[in-house]
Design a protein around this motif. Structure first.
Motif, PDB file in Angstrom:
ATOM      1  N   PRO A  91       5.317   1.666   7.949  1.00 40.77           N
ATOM      2  CA  PRO A  91       3.942   0.719   7.799  1.00 40.77           C
ATOM      3  C   PRO A  91       2.551   0.902   7.734  1.00 40.77           C
ATOM      4  O   PRO A  91       1.629   2.275   8.032  1.00 40.77           O
ATOM      5  N   ALA A  92       1.909   0.318   7.359  1.00 36.03           N
ATOM      6  CA  ALA A  92       0.198  -0.487   7.291  1.00 36.03           C
ATOM      7  C   ALA A  92      -0.151   0.315   8.977  1.00 36.03           C
ATOM      8  O   ALA A  92      -1.474   1.356   9.200  1.00 36.03           O
ATOM      9  N   PRO A 118       4.820  -4.451   7.678  1.00 39.01           N
ATOM     10  CA  PRO A 118       4.578  -3.915   6.895  1.00 39.01           C
ATOM     11  C   PRO A 118       3.526  -3.561   5.815  1.00 39.01           C
ATOM     12  O   PRO A 118       2.343  -4.337   5.758  1.00 39.01           O
ATOM     13  N   GLN A 119       3.518  -2.818   4.616  1.00 39.21           N
ATOM     14  CA  GLN A 119       1.888  -3.553   3.724  1.00 39.21           C
ATOM     15  C   GLN A 119       2.193  -4.279   3.134  1.00 39.21           C
ATOM     16  O   GLN A 119       3.181  -4.634   2.904  1.00 39.21           O
ATOM     17  N   GLY A 120       0.935  -4.440   2.465  1.00 36.51           N
ATOM     18  CA  GLY A 120       1.099  -6.459   1.207  1.00 36.51           C
ATOM     19  C   GLY A 120       0.876  -6.976   2.501  1.00 36.51           C
ATOM     20  O   GLY A 120       1.165  -8.257   1.566  1.00 36.51           O
ATOM     21  N   THR A 121       1.551  -6.945   3.664  1.00 39.00           N
ATOM     22  CA  THR A 121       1.470  -8.627   4.033  1.00 39.00           C
ATOM     23  C   THR A 121       0.242  -9.442   4.573  1.00 39.00           C
ATOM     24  O   THR A 121      -0.739  -9.024   5.073  1.00 39.00           O
ATOM     25  N   GLY A 149       0.886   6.023  24.657  1.00 42.51           N
ATOM     26  CA  GLY A 149       1.632   5.786  23.338  1.00 42.51           C
ATOM     27  C   GLY A 149       0.976   6.553  22.154  1.00 42.51           C
ATOM     28  O   GLY A 149      -0.275   7.394  22.407  1.00 42.51           O
ATOM     29  N   SER A 150       1.157   5.645  21.256  1.00 38.55           N
ATOM     30  CA  SER A 150       0.741   6.245  19.309  1.00 38.55           C
ATOM     31  C   SER A 150       0.024   5.238  18.971  1.00 38.55           C
ATOM     32  O   SER A 150       0.715   4.082  18.912  1.00 38.55           O
ATOM     33  N   VAL A 151      -0.820   5.499  18.016  1.00 38.55           N
ATOM     34  CA  VAL A 151      -1.235   4.159  17.044  1.00 38.55           C
ATOM     35  C   VAL A 151      -1.008   5.337  15.440  1.00 38.55           C
ATOM     36  O   VAL A 151      -2.013   5.991  15.646  1.00 38.55           O
ATOM     37  N   ARG A 152      -0.551   4.547  14.865  1.00 40.00           N
ATOM     38  CA  ARG A 152      -0.547   5.148  12.966  1.00 40.00           C
ATOM     39  C   ARG A 152      -0.914   3.404  12.067  1.00 40.00           C
ATOM     40  O   ARG A 152      -0.479   3.240  12.301  1.00 40.00           O
ATOM     41  N   VAL A 153      -1.589   4.947  11.374  1.00 42.46           N
ATOM     42  CA  VAL A 153      -2.001   3.638  10.385  1.00 42.46           C
ATOM     43  C   VAL A 153      -1.864   4.607   9.016  1.00 42.46           C
ATOM     44  O   VAL A 153      -2.105   5.511   8.308  1.00 42.46           O
ATOM     45  N   PHE A 154      -0.748   3.977   8.904  1.00 42.46           N
ATOM     46  CA  PHE A 154      -0.460   4.484   7.182  1.00 42.46           C
ATOM     47  C   PHE A 154       0.520   5.757   6.777  1.00 42.46           C
ATOM     48  O   PHE A 154       0.382   6.693   6.260  1.00 42.46           O
ATOM     49  N   GLY A 155       0.797   5.812   8.245  1.00 43.24           N
ATOM     50  CA  GLY A 155       1.880   6.228   7.994  1.00 43.24           C
ATOM     51  C   GLY A 155       1.345   7.877   9.062  1.00 43.24           C
ATOM     52  O   GLY A 155       1.853   8.971   9.562  1.00 43.24           O
ATOM     53  N   LYS A 156      -0.509   7.489   9.185  1.00 42.29           N
ATOM     54  CA  LYS A 156      -0.874   9.321   9.606  1.00 42.29           C
ATOM     55  C   LYS A 156      -1.253   8.523  11.228  1.00 42.29           C
ATOM     56  O   LYS A 156      -1.985   7.477  11.652  1.00 42.29           O
ATOM     57  N   TYR A 161      -7.558  10.918  11.297  1.00 44.92           N
ATOM     58  CA  TYR A 161      -8.364  10.756   9.923  1.00 44.92           C
ATOM     59  C   TYR A 161      -9.738  11.575  10.617  1.00 44.92           C
ATOM     60  O   TYR A 161     -10.610  11.276   9.621  1.00 44.92           O
ATOM     61  N   LYS A 162      -9.601  11.958  12.122  1.00 42.36           N
ATOM     62  CA  LYS A 162     -11.727  12.669  12.529  1.00 42.36           C
ATOM     63  C   LYS A 162     -12.418  12.230  11.803  1.00 42.36           C
ATOM     64  O   LYS A 162     -13.089  12.485  11.980  1.00 42.36           O
ATOM     65  N   GLY A 163     -12.445  10.375  12.789  1.00 37.10           N
ATOM     66  CA  GLY A 163     -14.055  10.208  12.105  1.00 37.10           C
ATOM     67  C   GLY A 163     -14.255   9.490  11.154  1.00 37.10           C
ATOM     68  O   GLY A 163     -15.062   8.276  10.261  1.00 37.10           O
ATOM     69  N   ARG A 164     -13.104   8.808   9.916  1.00 36.23           N
ATOM     70  CA  ARG A 164     -13.090   8.916   8.961  1.00 36.23           C
ATOM     71  C   ARG A 164     -12.781   7.533   8.539  1.00 36.23           C
ATOM     72  O   ARG A 164     -11.375   7.339   7.680  1.00 36.23           O
TER      73      ARG A 164
END
Length: 346
Positions: A91-92, A118-121, A149-156, A161-164
Motif C-alpha cells: 500500500p502507498a 492502494p498505490q495509484g488510487t 500503532g504504526s504508520v507505513r508509507v510505501f511499506g516503510k 525515512y529519517k527526516g527525508r
C-alpha cells in the motif's frame, strides 16, 4: 438557489442572466455558461436528460418529476457496476491500530484506526466534523505522532525515512492554504520550492495561477489561494499527495479542472488521499471512498457502492433517484439512465 425569488448571474463584471431560478437555469444551460455546473443536481439531471417541461429545483421536485416519467420502476435501473480497484502488494499508505490524542489527559481522537490506500488510487475520506479525518492526514505525514500503532508509507515505517519523508515522497496540502505562504508574491513562494522557471511555469499553468504569479498570496481569493498552494505542493513532485478539503472555496467549474489535475497526477503514478465534505466531487472522481466516524474507518468501497448503499451520507442525485434507480450517485448517472430508458420506450 431553489430558495431564491430572483437570481442574478455576474460573469467578468457583467450581468449575464437575470430572472427566477428556473428561467436563469434555462439561460445558463442554453448559453453553455461555465456557471451551469454550479446549479443543483436536479437541474443538471433535468437538462442532462434532455427533458422538457418545468425544471425541478429540489430533491422533492426531482423525485416527483422522475415518478411522473416512470410511474413503475424502469427496466434499466442501475448503471454498470464498477470494477474493484486492484490492490498492489505494498500500500502507498497504511495505518495499523492507530491511537492518538492531542493532550495526555484529552480524549482520544483516533481510536484503533486501521486502513490502507492502494498505490495509484484517489482515495477519498468522508465523515462529520471532528471525527478525526484531518488528524489522520497529519498522522500520515508525521506531524501528529501516534502513541500506539504504526504508520507505513510505501511499506516503510515513518521512522525509516529519517527526516527525508518530504523529499519527493510525500506532500500535504493543508485545509488552510495561507500557512504555506511565506513570500511577498506567489512567484516567490513557488521559487522557494525550486529555482527552475520551467517547472514553476508548468505548475502555475496546471493550477491556472499564471496570471497571479506577481500578486501577494494574501491578496488572492480563497479559491485562488487554494490553487496557488496546490502549485507549491506539486513542485515537490510527491509520490503520495495528501489533500485536506481541496475543493474548499473553489468555483464549481474549476473543480472539473482540479479533477483533471488529479487525473494527470494519477497517470504519473501519484497516489492521492483526500479528506473532503464535498460528496458530489468524491462520488464523481474518487476510486475508493472511506467513511470516517468517531476516530475509526468504518467502511471503504467504490463510490457507487458506497454512496448508493448509504441512506444518510450520500449525494443529492442519489437521494433524488433512489426510488427508481439503484447506485446512481452522480447527476450524469441519473441523466444517462433516464435517456437509456426513454430510448427503450421509443
Amino acid at each position: 438557489f431553489p430558495a431564491a425569488d430572483r437570481v442574478i448571474v455576474v460573469e467578468q463584471g457583467r450581468i449575464t442572466a437575470d430572472g427566477d431560478p428556473r428561467t436563469v437555469a434555462r439561460q445558463l444551460y442554453e448559453s453553455g455558461s461555465q456557471m451551469f455546473p454550479a446549479l443543483p443536481a436536479p437541474v443538471r439531471i433535468f437538462y442532462g436528460a434532455d427533458a422538457s417541461g418545468a425544471c425541478p429545483l429540489t430533491v422533492r421536485e426531482g423525485r416527483n418529476w422522475l415518478t411522473s416519467q416512470f410511474p413503475t420502476p424502469p427496466r434499466i435501473s442501475a448503471p454498470e457496476a464498477e470494477a474493484p480497484f486492484p490492490a498492489g502488494k505494498i500500500p502507498a499508505l497504511e495505518i495499523r491500530e492507530g491511537w492518538f490524542r492531542y493532550e495526555r489527559t484529552s480524549p482520544d481522537v483516533l481510536k484503533g484506526l486501521c486502513f490502507s490506500v492502494p498505490q495509484g488510487t484517489l482515495y477519498a475520506i468522508v465523515g462529520g466534523n471532528g471525527s478525526g479525518k484531518s488528524t489522520t492526514l497529519k498522522t500520515a505525514c508525521g506531524i501528529c505522532k501516534l502513541y500506539r500503532g504504526s504508520v507505513r508509507v510505501f511499506g516503510k515505517p515513518l521512522q525509516a525515512y529519517k527526516g527525508r519523508l518530504f523529499d519527493g515522497c510525500l506532500s500535504m496540502l493543508p485545509q488552510d492554504p495561507k500557512c504555506l505562504f511565506v513570500g511577498k508574491t506567489l512567484r516567490a513562494d513557488l521559487e522557494e520550492m525550486t529555482k527552475d522557471p520551467e517547472k514553476i511555469a508548468q505548475a502555475a499553468e496546471l493550477c491556472q495561477v499564471t496570471h497571479l504569479l506577481d500578486a501577494h498570496p494574501y491578496d488572492l481569493s480563497g479559491g485562488e489561494q487554494q490553487r496557488g498552494a496546490l502549485a507549491k505542493v506539486l513542485l515537490t513532485e510527491p509520490k503520495l499527495l495528501l489533500l485536506d478539503e481541496p475543493t474548499k472555496g473553489i468555483d464549481s467549474f474549476f473543480k472539473d479542472k482540479l479533477a483533471g489535475v488529479l487525473a494527470q497526477l494519477r497517470s504519473r503514478g501519484v497516489t492521492i488521499v483526500m479528506v473532503s465534505h464535498d460528496v458530489e466531487f468524491c462520488a464523481k472522481y474518487a476510486d475508493l471512498v472511506g467513511m470516517f466516524f468517531d476516530g475509526q474507518m468504518l467502511t471503504t468501497d467504490t463510490p457507487r457502492s458506497f454512496f448508493g448503499g448509504n441512506s444518510f451520507y450520500t449525494t443529492t442525485a442519489n437521494r433524488m433517484s433512489r426510488h427508481r434507480f439503484r447506485n446512481a450517485v452522480t447527476a450524469e448517472d441519473v441523466a444517462e439512465l433516464f435517456q437509456k430508458n426513454q430510448e427503450e420506450k421509443a
